[in-house]
Design an enzyme around this catalytic site. Structure first.
Site, PDB file in Angstrom:
ATOM      1  N   ASP A   1       4.345   0.505  12.061  1.00 28.38           N
ATOM      2  CA  ASP A   1       3.131  -0.116  11.501  1.00 28.38           C
ATOM      3  C   ASP A   1       2.968  -1.564  11.927  1.00 28.38           C
ATOM      4  OD1 ASP A   1       3.314   1.627   8.294  1.00 28.38           O
ATOM      5  OD2 ASP A   1       2.762   2.274  10.309  1.00 28.38           O
TER       6      ASP A   1
ATOM      7  N   LYS B   1       0.853  -1.204   0.000  1.00 25.52           N
ATOM      8  CA  LYS B   1       0.000   0.000   0.000  1.00 25.52           C
ATOM      9  C   LYS B   1       0.882   1.245   0.000  1.00 25.52           C
ATOM     10  CE  LYS B   1      -1.694   1.638   3.984  1.00 25.52           C
ATOM     11  NZ  LYS B   1      -1.438   3.083   4.254  1.00 25.52           N
ATOM     12  N   ASN B   2       1.909   1.243   0.858  1.00 27.19           N
ATOM     13  CA  ASN B   2       2.694   2.471   1.036  1.00 27.19           C
ATOM     14  C   ASN B   2       3.711   2.688  -0.067  1.00 27.19           C
ATOM     15  OD1 ASN B   2       1.161   2.974   3.234  1.00 27.19           O
ATOM     16  ND2 ASN B   2       2.678   2.340   4.741  1.00 27.19           N
TER      17      ASN B   2
ATOM     18  N   CYS C   1      -4.957  12.215  12.287  1.00 28.98           N
ATOM     19  CA  CYS C   1      -5.774  10.997  12.376  1.00 28.98           C
ATOM     20  C   CYS C   1      -5.581  10.416  13.774  1.00 28.98           C
ATOM     21  CB  CYS C   1      -5.363  10.009  11.289  1.00 28.98           C
ATOM     22  SG  CYS C   1      -3.694   9.413  11.516  1.00 28.98           S
TER      23      CYS C   1
ATOM     24  N   ARG D   1      -4.764  10.852   4.213  1.00 26.33           N
ATOM     25  CA  ARG D   1      -3.539  11.587   4.519  1.00 26.33           C
ATOM     26  C   ARG D   1      -2.499  11.395   3.427  1.00 26.33           C
ATOM     27  NH1 ARG D   1       0.279  14.302   7.031  1.00 26.33           N
ATOM     28  NH2 ARG D   1       2.238  13.282   6.688  1.00 26.33           N
TER      29      ARG D   1
ATOM     30  N   ARG E   1      -0.480  14.660  12.114  1.00 31.34           N
ATOM     31  CA  ARG E   1       0.302  14.266  10.938  1.00 31.34           C
ATOM     32  C   ARG E   1       0.823  15.547  10.266  1.00 31.34           C
ATOM     33  NH1 ARG E   1      -1.310   9.007   9.605  1.00 31.34           N
ATOM     34  NH2 ARG E   1       0.591   8.876   8.389  1.00 31.34           N
ATOM     35  N   PRO E   2       1.841  16.186  10.902  1.00 33.60           N
ATOM     36  CA  PRO E   2       2.307  17.480  10.378  1.00 33.60           C
ATOM     37  C   PRO E   2       2.946  17.337   9.000  1.00 33.60           C
ATOM     38  CG  PRO E   2       3.806  16.647  12.041  1.00 33.60           C
ATOM     39  CD  PRO E   2       2.626  15.737  12.038  1.00 33.60           C
ATOM     40  N   ILE E   3       3.060  18.425   8.280  1.00 28.99           N
ATOM     41  CA  ILE E   3       3.745  18.399   6.970  1.00 28.99           C
ATOM     42  C   ILE E   3       4.792  19.508   6.903  1.00 28.99           C
ATOM     43  CG2 ILE E   3       1.828  17.354   5.690  1.00 28.99           C
ATOM     44  CD1 ILE E   3       1.146  20.200   4.694  1.00 28.99           C
ATOM     45  N   ASP E   4       5.241  19.977   8.075  1.00 28.29           N
ATOM     46  CA  ASP E   4       6.235  21.063   8.095  1.00 28.29           C
ATOM     47  C   ASP E   4       7.519  20.680   7.366  1.00 28.29           C
ATOM     48  OD1 ASP E   4       6.322  19.254  10.385  1.00 28.29           O
ATOM     49  OD2 ASP E   4       8.092  20.372  10.967  1.00 28.29           O
ATOM     50  N   LEU E   5       7.910  19.406   7.457  1.00 26.56           N
ATOM     51  CA  LEU E   5       9.155  18.987   6.788  1.00 26.56           C
ATOM     52  C   LEU E   5       8.976  18.985   5.264  1.00 26.56           C
ATOM     53  CD1 LEU E   5      10.163  16.035   9.152  1.00 26.56           C
ATOM     54  CD2 LEU E   5      11.060  18.379   9.146  1.00 26.56           C
TER      55      LEU E   5
ATOM     56  N   ARG F   1      -8.633  -0.453   4.441  1.00 25.80           N
ATOM     57  CA  ARG F   1      -7.737   0.558   3.858  1.00 25.80           C
ATOM     58  C   ARG F   1      -6.385  -0.067   3.498  1.00 25.80           C
ATOM     59  NH1 ARG F   1      -6.403   5.257   7.241  1.00 25.80           N
ATOM     60  NH2 ARG F   1      -5.188   5.563   5.357  1.00 25.80           N
TER      61      ARG F   1
END
Ligand code: EPZ
Length: 430
Positions: A307, A23-24, A117, A93, A122-126, A399
């Site tokens: 995971d 999936k990933n 979630c 996400r 689930r930050p996205i600053d990077l 999912r």
């Protein structure tokens, strides 16, 4: 209609199943198909709700997307828009991977910021810091990210954050860099095999990438990418889940198509717990109950994967000793603990650490899935519990696991998927 799983514990799981596609790996690779107007053909893509949803998002962007046979997807993104609306992004996400693909193809992107979630913020600053370092103009207004890469130039960027690197952040940077003039050196890149698989596919599209799957990835910008054909790697997290299913039922399960090199930290802990493990170039076998306590700390690859933390917690419920699991990636990823306690588990969660006092008898109970990997952990515990367990909100499981109950049944489990109203009224969530 919501669906539930009904499990009768006590069966021993034995046999061989074929690993499904990752999936990933599939999600960023599907997003990467927007990087070219050429035809992209993907094979071995798992049949998951997240995959079908990503395909919907690609269609929304303007791509032609078809699924001519199970596992195969064909994407032709000739004319696409750089805008991705909130009502799509908020549902998954991983749609954040579109950011790098849109920047790489159109030099512009407008994307709603994905939410958090249950496993944590689930930050996205990077992601944004990396794009700014590349020379992109990045603005946030009204919950939307605006990226203008007109003046982007290859440079050295570092993806390190407080918890290590970022998997989808690295994927975004690699995709954006494929058509950014000059050489982009990505340091502290995520080393997950899924990032390596994305780099392999991008190279087939004409991208110039070195350092696939290592902590330093170098990308030399090219004018444009062309179509390709690619088979995604198998899903190491799904593989680990089935291996636990074999061990937790004192069974003997082999997963074909598994790559043991993608699971070394997990397999080491499985053996440390006393489970027997045999591996070959393309299979992994696990048999026998766990006998010993373990201490697990989840870390970015090649460390123990977050995971597989919930699944390993379920396994250690069988060991009459004290196992400790510490989350260094998502400190609050313990929603499954409370549900496992309903089955008789003795688990103490203190901050980012869960202490399992195993060896207590597990009995079936109605439990609630909260997220993708937690739902798998509840089913694993139910396989070892005495009696009947109902797992509600099965959409979480769908999912990330393809036909999970069917494949567990192939191995001898007593599990069925039912409509939620099949549950006795007194235990059904209203
Ligand atoms: C990927 O999520 C996976 N999802 C997750 O799998 C997995 O748990 C995670 O990597 C860690 O291995 C996909 O690949 C689609 P991160 P991602 O960015 O990329 C912090 C599953 O069950 N961080 O590597 O979103 C973040 O808070 C899912 O299949 C920042 O601080 O994870 C976390 O603590 C769940 N700033 C850590 O880094 C950022 O900008 C790792 O996050 C980004 C991340």
């Amino acid at each position: 209609m919501l669906q539930v799983a009904r499990i009768i514990g006590g069966q021993t799981l034995r046999g061989t199943i074929q690993a499904a596609g990752s999936k990933n790996s599939s999600l960023p690779i599907l997003a990467a198909s927007l990087l070219t107007s050429g035809k992209v053909t993907l094979h071995g893509v798992p049949d998951l709700s997240d995959v079908r949803f990503m395909a919907e998002i690609l269609r929304h962007q303007g791509a032609e997307v078809s699924n001519p046979k199970p596992g195969t997807w064909i994407i032709c993104a000739q004319e696409i828009t750089h805008r991705t609306p909130y009502d799509l992004v908020r549902k998954m996400r991983a749609s954040i991977c579109l950011l790098g693909a849109l920047v790489g193809r159109l030099r512009h992107a407008e994307m709603a910021i994905p939410g958090g979630c249950v496993i944590g913020p689930r930050p996205i600053d990077l992601h944004l810091r990396g794009l700014e370092a590349l020379g992109c103009e990045v603005k946030l207004e009204g919950g939307v990210i605006f990226v203008d890469a007109t003046n982007a130039q290859g440079t050295t960027i570092n993806m390190a954050g407080p918890m290590g690197s970022t998997v989808t952040g690295t994927a975004n940077m690699v995709m954006a860099a494929t058509t950014t003039p000059g050489i982009t050196r990505i340091e502290t890149a995520a080393c997950e095999p899924e990032v390596g698989d994305l780099c392999t596919m991008l190279s087939k599209m004409g991208a110039k990438i070195r350092g696939h799957g290592t902590a330093t990835i170098e990308v030399e910008g090219v004018a444009a990418l062309h179509g390709c054909e690619h088979s995604v790697i198998t899903d190491r997290i799904e593989v680990g889940t089935y291996l636990v299913a074999g061990a937790i039922t004192n069974g003997d399960v082999t997963v074909a198509g598994a790559n043991p090199a993608h699971l070394t930290a997990f397999l080491n802990k499985l053996q440390e717990a006393g489970v027997h493990v045999e591996t070959g170039p393309d299979f992994i076998r696990a048999y026998g109950l766990p006998q010993h306590r373990v201490e697990i700390i989840t870390e970015p690859y090649p460390g123990f994967p977050t995971d597989l933390q919930a699944q390993f917690m379920a396994l250690q419920l069988l060991v009459p000793d004290r196992s400790v699991l510490t989350e260094k990636v998502y400190p609050h990823r313990f929603m499954h603990a409370a549900e496992l306690q309903r089955m008789g588990a003795d688990i103490l969660v203190e901050g980012a650490t869960a202490t399992v006092q195993g060896g207590r008898p597990l009995s079936g109970a109605p439990v609630m899935a909260s997220d993708l990997r937690a739902s798998a952990a509840l089913i694993l515990a139910a396989l070892a519990a005495k009696g009947e367990t109902w797992v509600q909100r099965l959409y979480h499981l769908d999912r990330g696991y393809e036909r999970f109950e069917e494949r567990l049944t192939q191995l001898g489990a007593q599990i069925e998927r039912l409509p939620a109203d099949a549950m006795p009224k007194d235990i059904r969530e209203d």
